[in-house]
Design an enzyme around this catalytic site. Structure first.
Site, mmCIF file in Angstrom:
data_model
loop_
_atom_site.group_PDB
_atom_site.id
_atom_site.type_symbol
_atom_site.label_atom_id
_atom_site.label_comp_id
_atom_site.label_asym_id
_atom_site.label_seq_id
_atom_site.Cartn_x
_atom_site.Cartn_y
_atom_site.Cartn_z
ATOM 1 C CG ASP A 1 -3.290 4.749 -3.539
ATOM 2 O OD1 ASP A 1 -2.611 4.317 -2.521
ATOM 3 O OD2 ASP A 1 -2.745 5.625 -4.113
ATOM 4 C CG HIS B 1 -2.190 0.562 0.820
ATOM 5 N ND1 HIS B 1 -2.242 1.601 -0.284
ATOM 6 C CD2 HIS B 1 -3.426 0.686 1.655
ATOM 7 C CE1 HIS B 1 -3.559 2.007 0.034
ATOM 8 N NE2 HIS B 1 -4.470 1.409 0.802
#
Length: 437
Positions: free
Chosen positions: A418, A414
């Site tokens: 995204d 992450h």
């Protein structure tokens, strides 16, 4: 008298990782030729040999079996050829200067005396009571390799293939159990896997068995913990895939592929679809740096390949964007065959930019998160194909139909990706496969 030449592990062989010395294949004072294997190492990925850098005599062994070996480390040395006469004339004098390694106490079995054998080969010889005199070695200088023995064993009558190991003793003390015979299993694709235990198990007073970790298992554990807990915040997205189109295409084309010596597996289709998605979403084919995202131009696709209890390896299809479906299937078959027969080279597992884990071949429907293969930023998981009832709109009316379905997951770092890039990537993979023609 010429100077000694160091025996080293080249820096580029391990990509910065470490290895363990499994065995010395020669003794101090032995004559060797250039490129002759003199030591066997085990990494978390492969078993590999270190070759002599020159003709001469083994003058020193500076590390012992079981020691950790780092890239560039000096393992020992080879004296020059002109030193041979003096070394042979006074062996006691030369051996006084040698740091010896503890040699394994492996009994000689049925004609292997004097032969250059790796520990894995000696285990097979012992377990199956094989006479090596009738086996022609395919290794350097006619050396009998593990693959030679496995091929020989496969041709034996079934009753002669395995020597049953005696039962573990029931005792209150910890005693070594006998080494298990070779275990033969098959994966979900029918590929036979040969598994060799690398360490002797022990029985405890609590009614349990201790199996020492192999170097591969230790480094897999370290790699997984480092990726999940110390490096990348993992997030997983799940999509569902209708495999009807690729199932039809495979049924129509697998015989044509087989005629060219290639097995057409479903994984080949996934690799092709992943390449298309990586080209559309290059952020997924990348490496995260503190100040930039490095996006790779080549799609080097790693394929997670399980080796039973021994662990797993990730051979890489390099420049997959340059291959059609036939080329992908051929290269995939070459790499998986090499993995199961322990013939992968270090170069076969370098340079991966994205990894696929086809965990569904062993029955798993969904796995999340699948640990990212650092320093990559994402890994695709493929679940088991299973017929399920789904709702489709047919002529404007909702209808329940049966379709071959599977779950796809993308676990991401992450820091680098995204939900936008993640879901776009998976959407392209699903669309490509569901509309395959």
């Amino acid at each position: 008298m010429s100077a000694s030449i160091d025996i080293t592990l080249p820096e580029d062989q391990l990509e910065g990782t470490s290895a363990t010395l499994l065995a010395w294949l020669v003794k101090p004072g032995d004559k060797v030729t250039k490129d002759q294997p003199v030591a066997e190492l085990e990494t978390d990925k492969v078993t590999m040999e270190v070759a002599s850098p020159a003709d001469g005599i083994i003058a020193a062994q500076l590390v012992r079996e079981g020691d950790e070996i780092a890239p560039g480390m000096v393992l020992g040395s080879v004296s020059g050829a002109e030193d041979s006469a003096s070394t042979e004339a006074s062996p006691s004098e030369s051996t006084e200067q040698v740091v010896t390694a503890a040699a394994p106490s492996t009994p000689t079995c049925n004609g292997d005396s004097g032969m250059l054998l790796s520990p894995a080969v000696r285990r097979l010889v012992r377990d199956h009571q094989i006479d090596l005199s009738g086996i022609e070695g395919s290794g350097k200088a006619g050396r009998v390799t593990k693959s030679d023995l496995l091929e020989h064993i496969a041709g034996l009558p079934q009753t002669d293939r395995l020597i049953e190991a005696p039962a573990l003793p029931k005792t209150s003390e910890r005693k070594p159990a006998p080494e298990a015979a070779t275990v033969r299993t098959e994966n979900a694709t029918g590929q036979r896997i040969e598994q060799l235990p690398r360490a002797v198990e022990t029985v405890t007073t609590g009614g349990s068995t201790l199996r020492p970790h192999s170097t591969m298992r230790k480094q897999i554990a370290q790699h997984m913990v480092e990726s999940l807990l110390h490096t990348a915040p993992h997030v997983t997205s799940v999509f569902e895939l209708d495999m009807s189109a690729i199932q039809r295409h495979r049924n129509a084309n697998k015989k044509a592929f087989e005629a060219q010596g290639v097995k057409l597996s479903f994984t080949s289709y996934f690799i092709a679809a992943v390449v298309k998605a990586l080209q559309a979403v290059p952020e997924v084919n990348s490496r995260f740096h503190g100040d930039a995202l490095e996006m790779f131009h080549d799609a080097n696709i790693g394929i997670g390949t399980a080796l039973g209890n021994d662990g797993l390896v990730v051979p890489v299809i390099h420049r997959a964007q340059d291959l059609n479906l036939l080329g992908i299937a051929r290269r995939l078959q070459e790499l998986t065959d090499a993995a199961y027969s322990n013939k992968l080279k270090p170069t076969d597992m370098r340079g991966g930019t994205f990894t696929i884990s086809n965990h569904g071949v062993s029955g798993s429907l969904l796995a999340a998160p699948i640990i990212i293969n650092q320093p990559q930023v994402a890994i695709l998981g493929i679940g088991k194909m299973q017929k399920r009832v789904v709702v489709e709109e047919i002529n404007g009316v909702d209808a329940m139909v049966i379709r071959p379905m599977c779950y796809l997951t993308l676990s991401i770092d992450h820091r680098a990706l995204d939900g936008y890039q993640t879901n776009k990537f998976l959407s392209i993979v699903v669309e490509t496969l569901q509309n395959w023609s």
